[in-house]
Design a protein around this motif. Structure first.
Motif, PDB file in Angstrom:
ATOM      1  N   SER A  73     -25.339  -8.996 -39.718  1.00 42.49           N
ATOM      2  CA  SER A  73     -25.819  -7.918 -40.580  1.00 42.49           C
ATOM      3  C   SER A  73     -26.526  -6.851 -39.751  1.00 42.49           C
ATOM      4  CB  SER A  73     -26.785  -8.489 -41.617  1.00 42.49           C
ATOM      5  OG  SER A  73     -27.518  -7.447 -42.210  1.00 42.49           O
ATOM      6  N   SER A  74     -26.252  -5.599 -40.047  1.00 48.09           N
ATOM      7  CA  SER A  74     -26.853  -4.521 -39.258  1.00 48.09           C
ATOM      8  C   SER A  74     -28.314  -4.269 -39.653  1.00 48.09           C
ATOM      9  CB  SER A  74     -26.050  -3.237 -39.440  1.00 48.09           C
ATOM     10  OG  SER A  74     -26.083  -2.860 -40.799  1.00 48.09           O
ATOM     11  N   VAL A  75     -28.713  -4.805 -40.794  1.00 48.92           N
ATOM     12  CA  VAL A  75     -30.072  -4.529 -41.294  1.00 48.92           C
ATOM     13  C   VAL A  75     -31.172  -5.028 -40.353  1.00 48.92           C
ATOM     14  CG1 VAL A  75     -31.683  -4.892 -43.213  1.00 48.92           C
ATOM     15  CG2 VAL A  75     -29.278  -4.425 -43.680  1.00 48.92           C
ATOM     16  N   PRO A  76     -31.133  -6.311 -39.934  1.00 52.13           N
ATOM     17  CA  PRO A  76     -32.200  -6.770 -39.024  1.00 52.13           C
ATOM     18  C   PRO A  76     -32.196  -6.017 -37.695  1.00 52.13           C
ATOM     19  CG  PRO A  76     -30.928  -8.640 -39.849  1.00 52.13           C
ATOM     20  CD  PRO A  76     -30.222  -7.407 -40.298  1.00 52.13           C
ATOM     21  N   LEU A  77     -31.012  -5.550 -37.257  1.00 53.62           N
ATOM     22  CA  LEU A  77     -30.942  -4.836 -35.981  1.00 53.62           C
ATOM     23  C   LEU A  77     -31.606  -3.463 -36.101  1.00 53.62           C
ATOM     24  CD1 LEU A  77     -27.297  -5.733 -34.837  1.00 53.62           C
ATOM     25  CD2 LEU A  77     -29.398  -7.053 -34.668  1.00 53.62           C
ATOM     26  N   GLN A  78     -31.376  -2.804 -37.243  1.00 53.52           N
ATOM     27  CA  GLN A  78     -32.058  -1.537 -37.525  1.00 53.52           C
ATOM     28  C   GLN A  78     -33.566  -1.746 -37.555  1.00 53.52           C
ATOM     29  OE1 GLN A  78     -31.126   1.698 -38.700  1.00 53.52           O
ATOM     30  NE2 GLN A  78     -29.221   1.255 -37.616  1.00 53.52           N
ATOM     31  N   GLN A  79     -33.934  -2.857 -38.196  1.00 50.99           N
ATOM     32  CA  GLN A  79     -35.347  -3.162 -38.398  1.00 50.99           C
ATOM     33  C   GLN A  79     -36.058  -3.390 -37.064  1.00 50.99           C
ATOM     34  OE1 GLN A  79     -36.260  -2.476 -41.192  1.00 50.99           O
ATOM     35  NE2 GLN A  79     -38.375  -3.136 -41.154  1.00 50.99           N
ATOM     36  N   VAL A  80     -35.341  -3.989 -36.111  1.00 56.05           N
ATOM     37  CA  VAL A  80     -35.913  -4.233 -34.785  1.00 56.05           C
ATOM     38  C   VAL A  80     -36.330  -2.920 -34.138  1.00 56.05           C
ATOM     39  CG1 VAL A  80     -35.216  -4.755 -32.434  1.00 56.05           C
ATOM     40  CG2 VAL A  80     -34.871  -6.423 -34.197  1.00 56.05           C
ATOM     41  N   LEU A  81     -35.486  -1.895 -34.305  1.00 52.07           N
ATOM     42  CA  LEU A  81     -35.809  -0.597 -33.707  1.00 52.07           C
ATOM     43  C   LEU A  81     -37.086  -0.041 -34.307  1.00 52.07           C
ATOM     44  CD1 LEU A  81     -32.319   1.145 -33.488  1.00 52.07           C
ATOM     45  CD2 LEU A  81     -33.495  -0.243 -31.784  1.00 52.07           C
ATOM     46  N   ARG A  82     -37.217  -0.208 -35.631  1.00 50.27           N
ATOM     47  CA  ARG A  82     -38.433   0.273 -36.292  1.00 50.27           C
ATOM     48  C   ARG A  82     -39.662  -0.468 -35.780  1.00 50.27           C
ATOM     49  NH1 ARG A  82     -35.572  -0.206 -41.373  1.00 50.27           N
ATOM     50  NH2 ARG A  82     -34.189   1.571 -41.233  1.00 50.27           N
ATOM     51  N   THR A  83     -39.518  -1.798 -35.647  1.00 50.41           N
ATOM     52  CA  THR A  83     -40.642  -2.599 -35.148  1.00 50.41           C
ATOM     53  C   THR A  83     -41.031  -2.149 -33.741  1.00 50.41           C
ATOM     54  OG1 THR A  83     -39.720  -4.431 -36.391  1.00 50.41           O
ATOM     55  CG2 THR A  83     -41.468  -4.968 -34.840  1.00 50.41           C
ATOM     56  N   GLN A  84     -40.008  -1.890 -32.923  1.00 48.79           N
ATOM     57  CA  GLN A  84     -40.292  -1.488 -31.551  1.00 48.79           C
ATOM     58  C   GLN A  84     -40.960  -0.108 -31.516  1.00 48.79           C
ATOM     59  OE1 GLN A  84     -37.314  -0.637 -28.090  1.00 48.79           O
ATOM     60  NE2 GLN A  84     -37.720  -2.820 -28.104  1.00 48.79           N
ATOM     61  N   GLN A  85     -40.499   0.785 -32.394  1.00 47.85           N
ATOM     62  CA  GLN A  85     -41.107   2.108 -32.476  1.00 47.85           C
ATOM     63  C   GLN A  85     -42.597   1.985 -32.784  1.00 47.85           C
ATOM     64  OE1 GLN A  85     -38.824   4.530 -31.900  1.00 47.85           O
ATOM     65  NE2 GLN A  85     -40.439   6.073 -31.717  1.00 47.85           N
ATOM     66  N   ARG A  86     -42.915   1.073 -33.739  1.00 47.99           N
ATOM     67  CA  ARG A  86     -44.301   0.830 -34.120  1.00 47.99           C
ATOM     68  C   ARG A  86     -45.085   0.229 -32.958  1.00 47.99           C
ATOM     69  NH1 ARG A  86     -42.877  -1.118 -39.114  1.00 47.99           N
ATOM     70  NH2 ARG A  86     -42.925  -3.245 -38.330  1.00 47.99           N
ATOM     71  N   ALA A  87     -44.435  -0.698 -32.238  1.00 54.10           N
ATOM     72  CA  ALA A  87     -45.098  -1.349 -31.106  1.00 54.10           C
ATOM     73  C   ALA A  87     -45.479  -0.312 -30.058  1.00 54.10           C
ATOM     74  CB  ALA A  87     -44.183  -2.412 -30.504  1.00 54.10           C
ATOM     75  N   PHE A  88     -44.598   0.672 -29.831  1.00 57.35           N
ATOM     76  CA  PHE A  88     -44.905   1.718 -28.853  1.00 57.35           C
ATOM     77  C   PHE A  88     -45.996   2.647 -29.367  1.00 57.35           C
ATOM     78  CE2 PHE A  88     -41.279   0.415 -26.376  1.00 57.35           C
ATOM     79  CZ  PHE A  88     -41.679   0.739 -25.087  1.00 57.35           C
ATOM     80  N   ALA A  89     -45.934   2.963 -30.647  1.00 60.85           N
ATOM     81  CA  ALA A  89     -46.983   3.812 -31.235  1.00 60.85           C
ATOM     82  C   ALA A  89     -48.340   3.131 -31.049  1.00 60.85           C
ATOM     83  CB  ALA A  89     -46.700   4.054 -32.713  1.00 60.85           C
ATOM     84  N   ASN A  90     -48.396   1.820 -31.290  1.00 57.32           N
ATOM     85  CA  ASN A  90     -49.639   1.066 -31.115  1.00 57.32           C
ATOM     86  C   ASN A  90     -50.077   1.049 -29.656  1.00 57.32           C
ATOM     87  OD1 ASN A  90     -49.965   0.461 -33.790  1.00 57.32           O
ATOM     88  ND2 ASN A  90     -48.885  -1.496 -33.645  1.00 57.32           N
ATOM     89  N   PHE A  91     -49.083   0.949 -28.776  1.00 55.86           N
ATOM     90  CA  PHE A  91     -49.413   0.943 -27.352  1.00 55.86           C
ATOM     91  C   PHE A  91     -50.009   2.286 -26.939  1.00 55.86           C
ATOM     92  CE2 PHE A  91     -47.929   2.256 -23.093  1.00 55.86           C
ATOM     93  CZ  PHE A  91     -48.754   1.441 -22.344  1.00 55.86           C
ATOM     94  N   PHE A  92     -49.387   3.379 -27.362  1.00 54.15           N
ATOM     95  CA  PHE A  92     -49.879   4.697 -26.969  1.00 54.15           C
ATOM     96  C   PHE A  92     -51.238   4.996 -27.594  1.00 54.15           C
ATOM     97  CE2 PHE A  92     -45.277   5.557 -26.037  1.00 54.15           C
ATOM     98  CZ  PHE A  92     -45.463   5.694 -24.662  1.00 54.15           C
ATOM     99  N   ALA A  93     -51.487   4.395 -28.765  1.00 53.61           N
ATOM    100  CA  ALA A  93     -52.785   4.580 -29.419  1.00 53.61           C
ATOM    101  C   ALA A  93     -53.824   3.608 -28.868  1.00 53.61           C
ATOM    102  CB  ALA A  93     -52.635   4.411 -30.930  1.00 53.61           C
TER     103      ALA A  93
END
Ligand SMILES: [Zn+2]
Length: 415
Positions: A73-93
């Motif tokens: 399913s492509s849904v969890p793969l899309q979701q991983v990108l979102r999680t990673q985006q958040r992880a980077f936002a948290n890192f930069f903050a």
């Protein structure tokens, strides 16, 4: 409010195969995207946004090497990108560490948003699966048929157990549809090392014994594992036992923290704690083991959301507040109080104090002053004032006798 329900899941062998394949894809997408971001940053000094990450994933799926990503399913793969985006936002903050690569051996998980699952009368159908996923619902007072999860997370612990976590948006919690009636009591909590917590009521909550026993078990399994040859089957077996022991400790601690925080929130309208710098204290190595085992950070998190949920009030006071050294009866401030002193008598009024109970009482008084002023307790040098009574007390350092709005002496059970 977002509430999550996590329970054990029991996939069929076919479902487990689909999920394992999905976990593998999730991990590869995470790692490939992470490496690509890393390269972009170090070679081109460019940061990556969500559409760019999406484009990268689309490209990845088109290559021959990663064509198998299209099988899940492509849904969890899309979701991983979102999680990673958040992880980077948290890192930069500066809220989190730099995101790390995911290992095949750690906890595996896949997150499904609404387009990736169907929820029918309390049954869960995941994408690419015909039969519903079996799970054990452990909240008899909540009917799962009645709500619609927004996100479903399936995970597998290193010890091989499966879990499903359902995130649900609720007006109030389905468990407690209304805030609780007033309890008529307030409590100050002093978090400790010898005891888990000491209350202003004089009650001491000990760290649970079984945690200690389980920690010993874990150490034994770890020693056993260390003796096995690396890469051998026996080592893998020993490793699974270590993972299981870890899970047991985690579960026992969570259970203890939940029971304790629920009871405190249920029985009190106002709860006051100190803002402990847990991170700073962990750097002090002699205290580190005892503290990291206590789960203070998690305890505070639970108090925060439970007080909100039940309509209670939580006050967090400044950690520099001299709660141990101040007499809770007269406000006298000791110049020195060593950590080993468990009892002391106040030179001002002669009251005999238990060190931790006295601290808890001061924490409560400070919290009451804060909640009455609507302000904040700051450094010990700043005198706290109750509204309308500013002239009544000389500028002593420490806690003034408690006064409520209007100047009447409080009629409260736990001061
Ligand atoms: Zn005193």
């Amino acid at each position: 409010m977002r509430t999550a329900y996590k329970c054990r899941a029991y996939p069929t062998p076919e479902q487990a195969a689909v999920l394992n394949r999905t976990f593998g894809c999730v991990r590869v997408v995470w790692n490939q995207t992470l490496a690509w971001r890393h390269r972009r940053w170090h070679e081109e000094q460019t940061s990556t946004n969500m559409p760019q990450a999406n484009a990268f994933l689309t490209q990845l799926k088109r290559t021959e090497e990663f064509a198998w990503l299209n099988e899940v399913s492509s849904v969890p793969l899309q979701q991983v990108l979102r999680t990673q985006q958040r992880a980077f936002a948290n890192f930069f903050a500066k809220r989190a560490r730099y995101p790390r690569f995911k290992s095949r051996r750690g906890r595996q998980s896949a997150e499904y948003t609404r387009s990736g699952f169907r929820w029918r009368d309390g049954h869960l159908y995941l994408a690419k699966m015909d039969a519903p996923l079996e799970f054990v619902w452990s909240w008899p007072e909540v009917d799962p048929a009645g709500f619609t999860p927004t996100t479903v997370t399936i995970s597998r612990d290193p010890d091989g157990r499966w879990y499903v976590s359902l995130a649900v948006e609720t007006e109030t919690s389905p468990e407690y549809p209304e805030s609780l009636p007033a309890a008529g009591a307030a409590v100050g909590i002093d978090l400790g090392v010898t005891d888990f917590a000491v209350l202003s009521t004089g009650e001491k909550i000990a760290n649970p014994r079984h945690l200690e026993r389980r920690a010993k078990n874990l150490a034994r399994y770890q020693r056993r594992m260390a003796r096995k040859t690396k890469g051998s089957n026996n080592r893998a077996k020993a490793k699974a036992k270590v993972a299981r022991a870890h899970t047991k400790i985690r579960e026992a601690r969570r259970d203890f923290l939940h029971k304790t925080s629920t009871r405190l929130v249920r029985d009190h309208d106002l709860i006051v704690i100190e803002d402990l710098n847990v991170r700073g204290m962990l750097r002090n190595r002699s205290l580190a083991r005892a503290i990291s085992g206590c789960g203070w950070g998690e305890f505070r998190r639970q108090l925060e959301y439970k007080t909100t949920r039940y309509g209670r009030h939580l006050v967090v006071i400044d950690r520099w507040y001299p709660s141990s050294k101040t007499c809770s009866a007269c406000g006298h401030l000791l110049a020195e109080l060593s950590l080993s002193t468990r009892h002391w008598s106040c030179p001002g009024c002669g009251t005999r104090h238990d060190r931790d109970v006295n601290a808890a009482k001061n924490i409560l008084a400070a919290g009451r002053a804060v909640s009455a002023c609507g302000g904040e307790v700051r450094h010990p040098g700043n005198r706290m004032r109750s509204p309308g009574k500013q002239e009544s007390k000389p500028a002593t350092v420490g806690i003034p006798q408690l006064r409520l709005r209007g100047g009447s002496q409080p009629n409260l059970p736990f001061t």
